[in-house]
Design a protein around this motif. Structure first.
Motif, PDB file in Angstrom:
ATOM      1  N   LYS A 213     -33.364 -28.922  41.642  1.00 40.69           N
ATOM      2  CA  LYS A 213     -32.471 -29.865  42.307  1.00 40.69           C
ATOM      3  C   LYS A 213     -31.453 -29.036  43.066  1.00 40.69           C
ATOM      4  O   LYS A 213     -30.798 -28.181  42.495  1.00 40.69           O
ATOM      5  CB  LYS A 213     -31.742 -30.732  41.273  1.00 40.69           C
ATOM      6  CG  LYS A 213     -32.615 -31.820  40.711  1.00 40.69           C
ATOM      7  CD  LYS A 213     -31.793 -32.776  39.877  1.00 40.69           C
ATOM      8  CE  LYS A 213     -31.795 -32.347  38.424  1.00 40.69           C
ATOM      9  NZ  LYS A 213     -31.070 -33.253  37.542  1.00 40.69           N
ATOM     10  N   ILE A 214     -31.357 -29.257  44.346  1.00 40.58           N
ATOM     11  CA  ILE A 214     -30.388 -28.540  45.146  1.00 40.58           C
ATOM     12  C   ILE A 214     -29.228 -29.486  45.410  1.00 40.58           C
ATOM     13  O   ILE A 214     -29.400 -30.504  46.075  1.00 40.58           O
ATOM     14  CB  ILE A 214     -30.981 -28.105  46.518  1.00 40.58           C
ATOM     15  CG1 ILE A 214     -32.386 -27.550  46.363  1.00 40.58           C
ATOM     16  CG2 ILE A 214     -30.044 -27.157  47.240  1.00 40.58           C
ATOM     17  CD1 ILE A 214     -32.482 -26.198  45.785  1.00 40.58           C
ATOM     18  N   LYS A 215     -28.098 -29.117  44.867  1.00 43.21           N
ATOM     19  CA  LYS A 215     -26.921 -29.970  45.055  1.00 43.21           C
ATOM     20  C   LYS A 215     -26.072 -29.398  46.169  1.00 43.21           C
ATOM     21  O   LYS A 215     -25.579 -28.282  46.049  1.00 43.21           O
ATOM     22  CB  LYS A 215     -26.085 -30.011  43.768  1.00 43.21           C
ATOM     23  CG  LYS A 215     -26.608 -30.974  42.746  1.00 43.21           C
ATOM     24  CD  LYS A 215     -25.659 -31.005  41.548  1.00 43.21           C
ATOM     25  CE  LYS A 215     -26.456 -30.850  40.271  1.00 43.21           C
ATOM     26  NZ  LYS A 215     -25.673 -30.295  39.160  1.00 43.21           N
ATOM     27  N   ASN A 216     -25.931 -30.149  47.243  1.00 42.69           N
ATOM     28  CA  ASN A 216     -24.982 -29.754  48.266  1.00 42.69           C
ATOM     29  C   ASN A 216     -23.809 -30.702  48.201  1.00 42.69           C
ATOM     30  O   ASN A 216     -23.755 -31.530  47.311  1.00 42.69           O
ATOM     31  CB  ASN A 216     -25.651 -29.732  49.638  1.00 42.69           C
ATOM     32  CG  ASN A 216     -26.370 -28.412  49.859  1.00 42.69           C
ATOM     33  OD1 ASN A 216     -25.876 -27.378  49.402  1.00 42.69           O
ATOM     34  ND2 ASN A 216     -27.500 -28.448  50.515  1.00 42.69           N
ATOM     35  N   LYS A 217     -22.882 -30.520  49.137  1.00 43.35           N
ATOM     36  CA  LYS A 217     -21.643 -31.315  49.054  1.00 43.35           C
ATOM     37  C   LYS A 217     -21.872 -32.746  48.593  1.00 43.35           C
ATOM     38  O   LYS A 217     -21.498 -33.123  47.501  1.00 43.35           O
ATOM     39  CB  LYS A 217     -20.897 -31.292  50.384  1.00 43.35           C
ATOM     40  CG  LYS A 217     -19.985 -30.080  50.479  1.00 43.35           C
ATOM     41  CD  LYS A 217     -19.389 -29.962  51.861  1.00 43.35           C
ATOM     42  CE  LYS A 217     -19.183 -28.494  52.210  1.00 43.35           C
ATOM     43  NZ  LYS A 217     -19.886 -28.082  53.407  1.00 43.35           N
ATOM     44  N   VAL A 222     -34.537 -32.840  45.775  1.00 41.89           N
ATOM     45  CA  VAL A 222     -35.496 -32.255  44.855  1.00 41.89           C
ATOM     46  C   VAL A 222     -36.519 -31.483  45.679  1.00 41.89           C
ATOM     47  O   VAL A 222     -36.978 -31.961  46.709  1.00 41.89           O
ATOM     48  CB  VAL A 222     -36.194 -33.346  44.017  1.00 41.89           C
ATOM     49  CG1 VAL A 222     -37.250 -32.727  43.111  1.00 41.89           C
ATOM     50  CG2 VAL A 222     -35.170 -34.098  43.191  1.00 41.89           C
ATOM     51  N   ALA A 223     -36.845 -30.278  45.238  1.00 40.73           N
ATOM     52  CA  ALA A 223     -37.793 -29.447  45.977  1.00 40.73           C
ATOM     53  C   ALA A 223     -38.493 -28.521  44.993  1.00 40.73           C
ATOM     54  O   ALA A 223     -38.142 -28.476  43.818  1.00 40.73           O
ATOM     55  CB  ALA A 223     -37.048 -28.633  47.029  1.00 40.73           C
ATOM     56  N   LYS A 224     -39.493 -27.786  45.508  1.00 41.59           N
ATOM     57  CA  LYS A 224     -40.144 -26.819  44.634  1.00 41.59           C
ATOM     58  C   LYS A 224     -39.709 -25.403  45.031  1.00 41.59           C
ATOM     59  O   LYS A 224     -39.768 -25.040  46.212  1.00 41.59           O
ATOM     60  CB  LYS A 224     -41.661 -26.953  44.750  1.00 41.59           C
ATOM     61  CG  LYS A 224     -42.377 -26.141  43.697  1.00 41.59           C
ATOM     62  CD  LYS A 224     -43.854 -26.427  43.691  1.00 41.59           C
ATOM     63  CE  LYS A 224     -44.529 -25.560  42.622  1.00 41.59           C
ATOM     64  NZ  LYS A 224     -45.975 -25.616  42.694  1.00 41.59           N
ATOM     65  N   ALA A 225     -39.286 -24.632  44.040  1.00 39.00           N
ATOM     66  CA  ALA A 225     -38.897 -23.245  44.315  1.00 39.00           C
ATOM     67  C   ALA A 225     -40.169 -22.433  44.452  1.00 39.00           C
ATOM     68  O   ALA A 225     -40.994 -22.417  43.542  1.00 39.00           O
ATOM     69  CB  ALA A 225     -38.040 -22.712  43.171  1.00 39.00           C
ATOM     70  N   ILE A 226     -40.360 -21.769  45.599  1.00 42.87           N
ATOM     71  CA  ILE A 226     -41.637 -21.079  45.770  1.00 42.87           C
ATOM     72  C   ILE A 226     -41.542 -19.560  45.825  1.00 42.87           C
ATOM     73  O   ILE A 226     -42.472 -18.878  45.443  1.00 42.87           O
ATOM     74  CB  ILE A 226     -42.451 -21.619  46.966  1.00 42.87           C
ATOM     75  CG1 ILE A 226     -41.639 -21.551  48.249  1.00 42.87           C
ATOM     76  CG2 ILE A 226     -42.930 -23.041  46.713  1.00 42.87           C
ATOM     77  CD1 ILE A 226     -42.463 -21.885  49.480  1.00 42.87           C
ATOM     78  N   ASP A 227     -40.421 -19.028  46.294  1.00 41.69           N
ATOM     79  CA  ASP A 227     -40.370 -17.561  46.399  1.00 41.69           C
ATOM     80  C   ASP A 227     -38.941 -17.083  46.598  1.00 41.69           C
ATOM     81  O   ASP A 227     -38.047 -17.889  46.867  1.00 41.69           O
ATOM     82  CB  ASP A 227     -41.236 -17.106  47.598  1.00 41.69           C
ATOM     83  CG  ASP A 227     -41.763 -15.675  47.450  1.00 41.69           C
ATOM     84  OD1 ASP A 227     -41.427 -15.011  46.440  1.00 41.69           O
ATOM     85  OD2 ASP A 227     -42.499 -15.224  48.341  1.00 41.69           O
ATOM     86  N   LEU A 228     -38.755 -15.764  46.480  1.00 41.86           N
ATOM     87  CA  LEU A 228     -37.490 -15.146  46.874  1.00 41.86           C
ATOM     88  C   LEU A 228     -37.765 -14.332  48.123  1.00 41.86           C
ATOM     89  O   LEU A 228     -38.815 -13.692  48.232  1.00 41.86           O
ATOM     90  CB  LEU A 228     -36.976 -14.201  45.785  1.00 41.86           C
ATOM     91  CG  LEU A 228     -36.474 -14.779  44.473  1.00 41.86           C
ATOM     92  CD1 LEU A 228     -35.976 -13.655  43.571  1.00 41.86           C
ATOM     93  CD2 LEU A 228     -35.354 -15.784  44.712  1.00 41.86           C
ATOM     94  N   THR A 229     -36.837 -14.353  49.064  1.00 39.96           N
ATOM     95  CA  THR A 229     -36.995 -13.511  50.255  1.00 39.96           C
ATOM     96  C   THR A 229     -36.625 -12.079  49.878  1.00 39.96           C
ATOM     97  O   THR A 229     -36.061 -11.837  48.809  1.00 39.96           O
ATOM     98  CB  THR A 229     -36.065 -13.958  51.395  1.00 39.96           C
ATOM     99  OG1 THR A 229     -34.713 -13.692  50.984  1.00 39.96           O
ATOM    100  CG2 THR A 229     -36.218 -15.434  51.698  1.00 39.96           C
ATOM    101  N   GLY A 249     -24.821 -23.187  47.682  1.00 37.82           N
ATOM    102  CA  GLY A 249     -24.999 -24.515  47.096  1.00 37.82           C
ATOM    103  C   GLY A 249     -25.457 -24.351  45.664  1.00 37.82           C
ATOM    104  O   GLY A 249     -25.632 -23.247  45.177  1.00 37.82           O
ATOM    105  N   GLU A 250     -25.657 -25.418  45.045  1.00 33.18           N
ATOM    106  CA  GLU A 250     -25.972 -25.398  43.631  1.00 33.18           C
ATOM    107  C   GLU A 250     -27.446 -25.662  43.394  1.00 33.18           C
ATOM    108  O   GLU A 250     -28.006 -26.621  43.895  1.00 33.18           O
ATOM    109  CB  GLU A 250     -25.188 -26.500  42.933  1.00 33.18           C
ATOM    110  CG  GLU A 250     -23.918 -26.053  42.286  1.00 33.18           C
ATOM    111  CD  GLU A 250     -24.143 -24.977  41.266  1.00 33.18           C
ATOM    112  OE1 GLU A 250     -23.973 -25.248  40.078  1.00 33.18           O
ATOM    113  OE2 GLU A 250     -24.494 -23.848  41.657  1.00 33.18           O
ATOM    114  N   VAL A 251     -28.070 -24.836  42.631  1.00 36.69           N
ATOM    115  CA  VAL A 251     -29.460 -25.073  42.277  1.00 36.69           C
ATOM    116  C   VAL A 251     -29.523 -25.297  40.782  1.00 36.69           C
ATOM    117  O   VAL A 251     -29.031 -24.486  40.004  1.00 36.69           O
ATOM    118  CB  VAL A 251     -30.329 -23.855  42.634  1.00 36.69           C
ATOM    119  CG1 VAL A 251     -31.749 -24.050  42.149  1.00 36.69           C
ATOM    120  CG2 VAL A 251     -30.315 -23.644  44.129  1.00 36.69           C
ATOM    121  N   SER A 252     -30.094 -26.389  40.368  1.00 32.85           N
ATOM    122  CA  SER A 252     -30.296 -26.532  38.933  1.00 32.85           C
ATOM    123  C   SER A 252     -31.779 -26.702  38.664  1.00 32.85           C
ATOM    124  O   SER A 252     -32.457 -27.486  39.326  1.00 32.85           O
ATOM    125  CB  SER A 252     -29.486 -27.699  38.370  1.00 32.85           C
ATOM    126  OG  SER A 252     -29.973 -28.905  38.870  1.00 32.85           O
TER     127      SER A 252
END
Ligand code: BT5
Length: 256
Positions: A213-217, A222-229, A249-252
């Motif tokens: 869950k990506i919380k912005n202001k 809701v999204a899927k975390a797929i990789d790190l750059t 932003g906030e990722v939970s």
């Protein structure tokens, strides 16, 4: 007194019984010229801080509350890489000592048994396009009983003692983490990339492959975390299948 395996990192260690925040003290000392690698460590913090003005509970004698002063020759926009280097160093160091499944929850949490055992707070002082100093704060719950934490923290937090069932030497943990940190940090300053750290962050990630869950202001997606750059940013695939970078932003992570 600690005998360190690292050379530059921890070349000077200032130890306090009780201060408001080791990050505050480190920022003060850095602004007065303290050298790279200087470490501030406290038995207790009366005003321990998390990100965005949140409180970091820092009881006396049972945790590692410490800050490292850094003076890397990098652009201010690269400061977030220090958080990834630190997460990789803490996770590797803890694994060596306790042999447990230590995970990294992007961007700044270290997790054991699905609960937070450590948080990282990176703060930057920059002028124009150059970094004046960076202070990286590391808070690790080591020998406390988590029942002593306030209710809202107890639900999400754990300590090393709670995980392994015995008291663990804080000195040994500090030593191991600083050793890993020095290796990963010098790799960054020398090679100008954080490949080694990112490899570790990916390997131990509890975020990748999960729904986040990506919380912005005001909104939460809701999204899927797929990789790190290679810069340590999180790549997510949103519900329309579009791949995006998450800077802040906030990722939970669900289920953790
Ligand atoms: C962090 O923030 O996780 C960064 C914490 C950094 C602490 C270190 S200690 C040394 C140095 N000096 C400081 O003053 N700070 C640094 P964040 O991601 O915003 O998480 C904060 C949240 O974690 C709080 O809102 C609580 O929910 C939770 N929390 C507070 N105390 C905790 C603890 N001891 N263990 C686990 N979770 C805690």
């Amino acid at each position: 007194e600690i005998e360190l395996a690292s050379k530059n990192i921890g070349s000077k260690i200032y130890h306090f019984e009780s201060i408001d925040s080791t990050n505050n003290m480190a920022k003060k000392m850095a602004s007065e010229g303290a050298a790279e690698g200087t470490i501030i460590i406290a038995e207790e913090q009366t005003g321990g801080r998390g990100r965005l003005g949140r409180t970091w509970v820092s009881p006396k004698g049972t945790g590692i509350w410490m800050s490292i002063i850094l003076r890397p020759n990098i652009a201010p926009t690269e400061a977030a890489k220090i958080t990834q280097i630190t997460a990789a160093a803490v996770a590797s160091g803890l694994r060596k000592i306790i042999g447990e499944d230590v995970g990294i929850k992007w961007p700044n949490d270290i997790i054991i048994h699905r609960k937070k055992v450590c948080g990282i707070l990176t703060e930057l002082s920059a002028e124009l396009n150059s970094v004046n100093y960076i202070v990286v704060g590391i808070g690790i719950n080591v020998n406390m009983d988590t029942k002593d934490f306030p209710e809202e923290v107890r639900r999400i937090a754990t300590s090393i003692k709670a995980c392994v069932g015995r008291t663990v030497s804080r000195k040994n943990i500090v030593k191991e983490i600083l050793h890993s940190f020095e290796e990963l940090y010098s790799d960054f300053t020398y090679n100008k990339n954080i490949k080694k750290s990112i490899e570790i962050c990916k390997k131990y990630s509890v975020t990748l492959g999960k729904e986040v869950k990506i919380k912005n202001k005001e909104k939460e997606v809701v999204a899927k975390a797929i990789d790190l750059t290679e810069d340590g940013q999180l790549l997510i695939k949103n519900q329309s299948g579009v791949i995006e970078k998450v800077f802040s932003g906030e990722v939970s992570v669900r289920g953790i």
